[in-house]
Design a protein around this motif. Structure first.
Motif, PDB file in Angstrom:
ATOM      1  N   TYR A   1      10.967  -4.027  -0.952  1.00  0.00           N
ATOM      2  CA  TYR A   1      10.534  -2.712  -0.449  1.00  0.00           C
ATOM      3  C   TYR A   1       9.521  -2.881   0.689  1.00  0.00           C
ATOM      4  CZ  TYR A   1       8.909   2.177  -0.633  1.00  0.00           C
ATOM      5  OH  TYR A   1       8.596   3.468  -0.334  1.00  0.00           O
TER       6      TYR A   1
ATOM      7  N   VAL B   1       0.654   3.891  -3.408  1.00  0.00           N
ATOM      8  CA  VAL B   1       1.987   4.090  -2.832  1.00  0.00           C
ATOM      9  C   VAL B   1       2.953   4.598  -3.913  1.00  0.00           C
ATOM     10  CG1 VAL B   1       3.960   2.991  -1.710  1.00  0.00           C
ATOM     11  CG2 VAL B   1       1.634   2.283  -1.119  1.00  0.00           C
ATOM     12  N   ASN B   2       3.405   5.812  -3.744  1.00  0.00           N
ATOM     13  CA  ASN B   2       4.369   6.458  -4.649  1.00  0.00           C
ATOM     14  C   ASN B   2       3.895   6.569  -6.094  1.00  0.00           C
ATOM     15  OD1 ASN B   2       6.270   6.886  -2.600  1.00  0.00           O
ATOM     16  ND2 ASN B   2       7.129   4.832  -2.880  1.00  0.00           N
TER      17      ASN B   2
ATOM     18  N   ILE C   1       3.674   1.319  -6.015  1.00  0.00           N
ATOM     19  CA  ILE C   1       2.777   0.178  -5.877  1.00  0.00           C
ATOM     20  C   ILE C   1       1.351   0.643  -6.149  1.00  0.00           C
ATOM     21  CG2 ILE C   1       2.130  -1.802  -4.448  1.00  0.00           C
ATOM     22  CD1 ILE C   1       4.533  -1.143  -2.675  1.00  0.00           C
ATOM     23  N   PRO C   2       0.979   0.763  -7.431  1.00  0.00           N
ATOM     24  CA  PRO C   2      -0.383   1.198  -7.744  1.00  0.00           C
ATOM     25  C   PRO C   2      -1.364   0.156  -7.215  1.00  0.00           C
ATOM     26  CG  PRO C   2       1.002   1.148  -9.724  1.00  0.00           C
ATOM     27  CD  PRO C   2       1.758   0.443  -8.634  1.00  0.00           C
ATOM     28  N   GLY C   3      -2.512   0.596  -6.763  1.00  0.00           N
ATOM     29  CA  GLY C   3      -3.522  -0.358  -6.284  1.00  0.00           C
ATOM     30  C   GLY C   3      -3.526  -0.499  -4.768  1.00  0.00           C
ATOM     31  N   VAL C   4      -2.422  -0.128  -4.102  1.00  0.00           N
ATOM     32  CA  VAL C   4      -2.416  -0.123  -2.637  1.00  0.00           C
ATOM     33  C   VAL C   4      -2.352   1.337  -2.204  1.00  0.00           C
ATOM     34  CG1 VAL C   4      -1.147  -0.742  -0.551  1.00  0.00           C
ATOM     35  CG2 VAL C   4      -1.207  -2.319  -2.475  1.00  0.00           C
TER      36      VAL C   4
ATOM     37  N   GLN D   1       7.446   7.679   6.280  1.00  0.00           N
ATOM     38  CA  GLN D   1       7.471   6.303   6.785  1.00  0.00           C
ATOM     39  C   GLN D   1       8.433   6.182   7.963  1.00  0.00           C
ATOM     40  OE1 GLN D   1       8.078   3.528   3.470  1.00  0.00           O
ATOM     41  NE2 GLN D   1       7.001   4.980   2.170  1.00  0.00           N
TER      42      GLN D   1
ATOM     43  N   ASN E   1     -10.681  -1.061  -9.062  1.00  0.00           N
ATOM     44  CA  ASN E   1     -10.890   0.278  -8.499  1.00  0.00           C
ATOM     45  C   ASN E   1     -11.553   1.238  -9.477  1.00  0.00           C
ATOM     46  OD1 ASN E   1      -9.740  -0.578  -6.152  1.00  0.00           O
ATOM     47  ND2 ASN E   1      -7.778   0.479  -6.443  1.00  0.00           N
TER      48      ASN E   1
ATOM     49  N   LEU F   1       9.814   2.398  -4.633  1.00  0.00           N
ATOM     50  CA  LEU F   1       9.002   1.716  -5.641  1.00  0.00           C
ATOM     51  C   LEU F   1       7.567   2.213  -5.658  1.00  0.00           C
ATOM     52  CD1 LEU F   1      11.410  -0.429  -4.963  1.00  0.00           C
ATOM     53  CD2 LEU F   1      10.045  -1.731  -6.612  1.00  0.00           C
TER      54      LEU F   1
ATOM     55  N   VAL G   1      -0.402  -0.832   7.625  1.00  0.00           N
ATOM     56  CA  VAL G   1       0.050  -2.227   7.717  1.00  0.00           C
ATOM     57  C   VAL G   1       1.488  -2.271   8.237  1.00  0.00           C
ATOM     58  CG1 VAL G   1       0.660  -4.270   6.346  1.00  0.00           C
ATOM     59  CG2 VAL G   1      -1.500  -3.116   5.949  1.00  0.00           C
ATOM     60  N   SER G   2       2.304  -1.374   7.679  1.00  0.00           N
ATOM     61  CA  SER G   2       3.707  -1.313   8.059  1.00  0.00           C
ATOM     62  C   SER G   2       3.878  -0.924   9.528  1.00  0.00           C
ATOM     63  CB  SER G   2       4.379  -0.307   7.116  1.00  0.00           C
ATOM     64  OG  SER G   2       5.615   0.049   7.594  1.00  0.00           O
TER      65      SER G   2
ATOM     66  N   ARG H   1       9.763  -2.572   5.165  1.00  0.00           N
ATOM     67  CA  ARG H   1       8.824  -1.812   5.993  1.00  0.00           C
ATOM     68  C   ARG H   1       8.131  -2.733   7.003  1.00  0.00           C
ATOM     69  NH1 ARG H   1      11.874   1.181   4.131  1.00  0.00           N
ATOM     70  NH2 ARG H   1      11.470   2.935   2.759  1.00  0.00           N
ATOM     71  N   GLY H   2       8.743  -3.901   7.234  1.00  0.00           N
ATOM     72  CA  GLY H   2       8.244  -4.778   8.290  1.00  0.00           C
ATOM     73  C   GLY H   2       7.185  -5.774   7.858  1.00  0.00           C
ATOM     74  N   ILE H   3       6.877  -5.809   6.557  1.00  0.00           N
ATOM     75  CA  ILE H   3       5.824  -6.716   6.087  1.00  0.00           C
ATOM     76  C   ILE H   3       6.495  -8.008   5.610  1.00  0.00           C
ATOM     77  CG2 ILE H   3       3.986  -6.975   4.367  1.00  0.00           C
ATOM     78  CD1 ILE H   3       3.883  -3.802   4.408  1.00  0.00           C
TER      79      ILE H   3
ATOM     80  N   ASP I   1      -3.222   2.631   3.549  1.00  0.00           N
ATOM     81  CA  ASP I   1      -3.238   1.220   3.957  1.00  0.00           C
ATOM     82  C   ASP I   1      -1.819   0.692   4.153  1.00  0.00           C
ATOM     83  OD1 ASP I   1      -5.940   1.184   3.879  1.00  0.00           O
ATOM     84  OD2 ASP I   1      -6.105   0.118   1.964  1.00  0.00           O
ATOM     85  N   PHE I   2      -0.955   1.055   3.224  1.00  0.00           N
ATOM     86  CA  PHE I   2       0.430   0.599   3.281  1.00  0.00           C
ATOM     87  C   PHE I   2       1.111   1.059   4.577  1.00  0.00           C
ATOM     88  CE2 PHE I   2       4.858   1.958   2.112  1.00  0.00           C
ATOM     89  CZ  PHE I   2       5.436   0.708   2.155  1.00  0.00           C
TER      90      PHE I   2
ATOM     91  N   GLU J   1       9.186   8.723   1.938  1.00  0.00           N
ATOM     92  CA  GLU J   1      10.123   7.862   2.651  1.00  0.00           C
ATOM     93  C   GLU J   1      10.327   8.357   4.088  1.00  0.00           C
ATOM     94  OE1 GLU J   1      10.089   5.229   0.344  1.00  0.00           O
ATOM     95  OE2 GLU J   1      12.116   4.867   1.043  1.00  0.00           O
TER      96      GLU J   1
ATOM     97  N   THR K   1      -6.516  -4.979  -8.168  1.00  0.00           N
ATOM     98  CA  THR K   1      -7.448  -3.895  -7.848  1.00  0.00           C
ATOM     99  C   THR K   1      -7.242  -2.668  -8.723  1.00  0.00           C
ATOM    100  OG1 THR K   1      -6.011  -3.316  -6.023  1.00  0.00           O
ATOM    101  CG2 THR K   1      -8.035  -4.493  -5.484  1.00  0.00           C
ATOM    102  N   GLU K   2      -6.113  -2.594  -9.389  1.00  0.00           N
ATOM    103  CA  GLU K   2      -5.933  -1.466 -10.304  1.00  0.00           C
ATOM    104  C   GLU K   2      -7.067  -1.418 -11.327  1.00  0.00           C
ATOM    105  OE1 GLU K   2      -2.241   0.600 -12.567  1.00  0.00           O
ATOM    106  OE2 GLU K   2      -2.052  -1.525 -12.151  1.00  0.00           O
TER     107      GLU K   2
ATOM    108  N   ALA L   1      -2.865  -5.667  -5.253  1.00  0.00           N
ATOM    109  CA  ALA L   1      -2.709  -4.366  -5.900  1.00  0.00           C
ATOM    110  C   ALA L   1      -2.795  -4.490  -7.413  1.00  0.00           C
ATOM    111  CB  ALA L   1      -1.367  -3.747  -5.508  1.00  0.00           C
TER     112      ALA L   1
ATOM    113  N   LEU M   1       7.634   4.893  11.722  1.00  0.00           N
ATOM    114  CA  LEU M   1       8.244   3.669  12.239  1.00  0.00           C
ATOM    115  C   LEU M   1       9.248   3.931  13.357  1.00  0.00           C
ATOM    116  CD1 LEU M   1       8.678   1.682   8.897  1.00  0.00           C
ATOM    117  CD2 LEU M   1       6.979   1.320  10.670  1.00  0.00           C
TER     118      LEU M   1
ATOM    119  N   LEU N   1      -0.093  -8.734  -0.944  1.00  0.00           N
ATOM    120  CA  LEU N   1      -0.461  -7.328  -1.104  1.00  0.00           C
ATOM    121  C   LEU N   1      -0.194  -6.860  -2.540  1.00  0.00           C
ATOM    122  CD1 LEU N   1      -1.488  -4.914   0.592  1.00  0.00           C
ATOM    123  CD2 LEU N   1       0.881  -4.317   1.028  1.00  0.00           C
ATOM    124  N   LEU N   2       0.912  -7.302  -3.106  1.00  0.00           N
ATOM    125  CA  LEU N   2       1.257  -6.887  -4.467  1.00  0.00           C
ATOM    126  C   LEU N   2       0.312  -7.513  -5.493  1.00  0.00           C
ATOM    127  CD1 LEU N   2       5.133  -7.050  -4.170  1.00  0.00           C
ATOM    128  CD2 LEU N   2       3.757  -4.984  -4.490  1.00  0.00           C
TER     129      LEU N   2
ATOM    130  N   ALA O   1       2.788  -3.737  11.799  1.00  0.00           N
ATOM    131  CA  ALA O   1       3.740  -4.859  11.843  1.00  0.00           C
ATOM    132  C   ALA O   1       4.776  -4.597  12.941  1.00  0.00           C
ATOM    133  CB  ALA O   1       4.416  -5.040  10.488  1.00  0.00           C
TER     134      ALA O   1
END
Lengths: 258, 456
Positions: free
Chosen positions: B410, A150-151, A98-101, A166, B435, A96, A109-110, B414-416, A105-106, A163, B431-432, B428, A170, B424-425, A113
């Protein structure tokens, strides 16, 4: 590599599962030991992608019977994030955006965790950068990847490499790679495969879900399973893939109905 | 654009059916007109001579109008009855603030290019404009006409001045901020127009901004509404922006008024040939907040960019009505409007784009994206494309969604955990827009603000 004395990482017994009330997985059995690479092949709609999502805990799939044991614990008791922290990694067929992250950072965080789960100290941005740069090299990725969303706007090949990046961070016990080869040109396929090979070792296991024999030219599996109609119909070694390439799936499907 | 008062047409029918209802509706009409007249009475009578005629003209317009109701198409979703129930006062004794009180709102990039207004009144001692090129003029509008007589050619000259709240502002104007950038002047320092509401009483505050970017000039202006307390005051602002030939204006409008306040803001932009306007509007505050954002493209090859973000919680309302009116060929526009609605809040977006016959080869894109964080939140979004020209590209889209399950999954994979994934979403999504703010300290501050809201 096959080692009869290796510990069992994943054990699936008589698994059945539904999506929206329709049964997709119809009695699946599979055992994966430490150090092994398994490949699940099969025609479209055989349930192989569904199975990979069930392992990661996708909420759309309802397990109706059977069990999945992962490293000695009942996987079905765990939320998706707990599965990830315990060592299951699913590389998505369609990662997926995820614009803005930022990717950086992603990933941090992952990664943190997981470290928190293992009672390890969380990495600050500086220490994390050191770690991630090392992994970037493995996948021949430029560091500018880290500053993008992200992507976001990644090509198909870049998404798949992201992928595997990541997965490299991990360090899972079981990497489930869902059609990691789809939409890749040959150069990207080489990079992705060599990344997977480099990450595979005697303490972890890989499960490749694929449509094409071509991936298996680059990553050599210890076992190949042919899946259809929500079950594994045949299991063999890598030679089975060549046979499938030459003869297609029909002979196995016909054999199964007899 | 004019606001019609449609109540009258219904009176007769109502009278036939039920005279009591008719009487009460007539009462509402009187109230809305009388209420508006009372607001005009709050104005300060001391006014620079050169503004007198403009102010009188606006007063005459206001006399014909009333506070709009949901029967007015432009106010269909935004109910102003809470405004009508509030008794506002004029700011008679402006508060004297010190730097300490506004420090957290000051931008390091604009230490010497800042104008501060406290409850709408110019605060010379808090303002500093030493850091600007010699020929530029940034200061108090009231005092400027003496050495810049041309200013009256631009003041209150943008289209749409007869709209009720714009006319109310003009009818009461005594001062404002002027940013005058001469021909070919590139201003590297962002100009910060800081409008501080003390928020200590139900004041009616009517800020005014006039930005004139001479041909070939380039300037960034931050129009910033902040508050120190949370009373139900009312900000009714008007900003007029003139972008001359080949000039470039970066306009950042941040509305962080009190969550009990009323905020009605107008941005009217005119662009001459090759003029570029890039606007970012962020709306966090207001019990009822409305932004009328109007772009008039008057020359060929203009480019307009409008990025909007509203984030509302509780039972608050945030309404953006935008207009992009083309009139010449070969112009482009790109608009993205985002709204995050939580709790029982209500977000509204109406995006009107007019492409008349003359405006061939127009290329305009509009996207409205809304995120509902609660089942009781509500979004009304409406693209309004009026296209007459036959050789144009106009794309528009609107999505209203909750956080995508697949995106949450997703992140979980990834553990979140799912709650952090949702935060976070949401972060995001917001902030689009944020930013894109090119003033570093402001961007960072707003990112932190958004992060703290998501963490709450």
């Amino acid at each position: 590599m096959i080692n009869p004395n290796a510990s069992t990482i994943l054990s699936v017994k008589n698994l059945t599962a539904n999506v929206d009330g329709t049964q997709i997985i119809k009695g699946l059995n599979l055992e994966i030991k430490s150090g092994e690479i398994h490949a699940i092949m099969g025609p479209n709609g055989s349930g192989k992608s569904t199975f990979s999502k069930i392992l990661a805990g996708h909420p759309a799939y309802e397990v109706t019977s059977g069990e999945i044991m992962f490293m000695g614990q009942n996987l079905l008791d765990l939320d998706p994030e707990e599965r990830s922290r315990s060592g299951i990694f699913l590389a998505f067929q369609y990662p997926l955006e995820i614009p803005g992250v930022s990717n950086r950072d992603f990933l941090r965080v992952s990664c943190n965790a997981k470290r928190k789960h293992e009672s390890l100290e969380e990495l600050d941005p500086m220490d994390f950068d050191d770690l991630v740069y090392e992994k970037l090299e493995l996948l021949k990725m430029d560091s500018e990847f880290l500053d993008r969303g992200v992507n976001e706007g990644f090509s198909g090949g870049e998404k798949k490499r992201n992928e595997i990046l990541q997965m490299a961070l991990l360090e899972p016990k079981l990497g489930v790679l869902d059609e990691i080869d789809s939409g890749l040109d040959i150069d990207a396929l080489r990079v992705v495969s060599s990344g997977v090979n480099a990450l595979s070792n005697e303490n972890n296991a890989m499960l490749l879900v694929t449509h094409y024999q071509r991936l298996l030219d680059y990553i050599t599996p210890d076992y190949i399973h042919v899946m259809a109609e929500g079950r594994i119909l045949q299991t063999g070694t890598k030679e089975l893939a060549l046979e499938l390439e030459a003869k297609g799936y029909d002979w196995i499907l016909e054999g199964a109905t007899v | 654009m004019s606001i019609e008062v449609k109540l009258q047409g219904h009176e007769l029918t109502d009278a036939e059916v039920n005279p009591t209802i008719a009487a009460s509706k007539a009462q509402i009409k009187v109230d809305r007109t009388a209420y508006l007249t009372d607001l005009v009475k709050l104005r300060n009578p001391e006014i620079p001579d050169w503004m007198q005629q403009t102010r009188d003209h606006a007063s005459a317009i206001v006399q014909e109008l009333a506070i709009p109701s949901s029967r007015d198409e432009d106010w269909r979703f935004t109910d102003l009855s809470a405004l009508l129930a509030t008794q506002f006062k004029s700011v008679t004794e402006p508060s004297a603030l010190g730097f300490e009180q506004i420090k957290s709102y000051m931008l390091p990039e604009s230490v010497n290019s800042r104008l501060v207004f406290v409850d709408g009144v110019y605060a010379a001692d808090l303002s500093a404009v030493d850091d600007l090129p010699e020929d530029t003029l940034v200061g108090s509008l009231a005092q400027v006409q003496e050495f810049l007589p041309q200013v009256s050619d631009y003041f209150a000259k943008q289209p749409g001045g007869e709209e009720v709240f714009t006319a109310l502002n003009t009818s009461s104007v005594i001062d404002g901020a002027i940013v005058w950038i001469p021909k070919d002047q590139i201003v590297n320092t962002p100009v910060h127009l800081l409008f501080v509401a003390t928020g200590t009483a139900e004041f009616l505050i009517q800020p005014r901004v006039l930005i004139i970017a001479g041909s070939g000039s380039d300037v960034t202006v931050v129009e910033d509404y902040v508050t120190l307390n949370d009373r139900a005051y009312c900000t009714n602002s008007v900003a007029e922006i003139q972008v001359d030939n080949n000039a470039k204006v970066n306009h950042i409008r941040i509305q962080r008024d009190s969550k009990s306040a009323f905020h009605i803001g107008k941005t009217a932009v005119s662009q001459a040939r090759d003029g570029q306007y890039s606007g970012i509007a962020v709306n966090f505050g207001g019990a009822i907040a409305r932004h009328n954002w109007e772009i008039y493209s008057n020359g060929e090859q203009t480019h307009s960019q409008l990025l909007g973000l509203s984030w509302i919680t509780d039972d608050r309302t945030s309404d953006t009505h935008s207009l992009i009116a083309f009139s010449k060929p070969h112009c482009t526009a790109n608009q993205i409007n985002k709204c995050i609605a939580d709790d029982k809040s209500h977000g509204i977006f109406n995006g009107r784009i007019c492409v008349p016959k003359l405006a061939q080869q127009t290329d305009a894109k509009q996207l409205s994206r809304s995120l509902l964080l609660s089942p009781k939140a509500r979004i009304d979004t409406k693209p309004q494309l009026e296209i007459v020209a036959d050789n144009v590209k106009c794309a528009h889209g609107a999505t209203v969604s909750q956080l995508e399950d697949d995106a949450v999954f997703y992140l979980q994979s990834r553990g979140i955990d799912s709650e952090s994934a949702r935060k976070l979403l949401t972060y995001a999504f917001a902030t689009e827009v944020i930013n894109e703010i090119k003033v570093d300290s402001l961007r960072t501050k707003l990112q932190e603000m958004v992060r703290s809201v998501t963490e709450a």
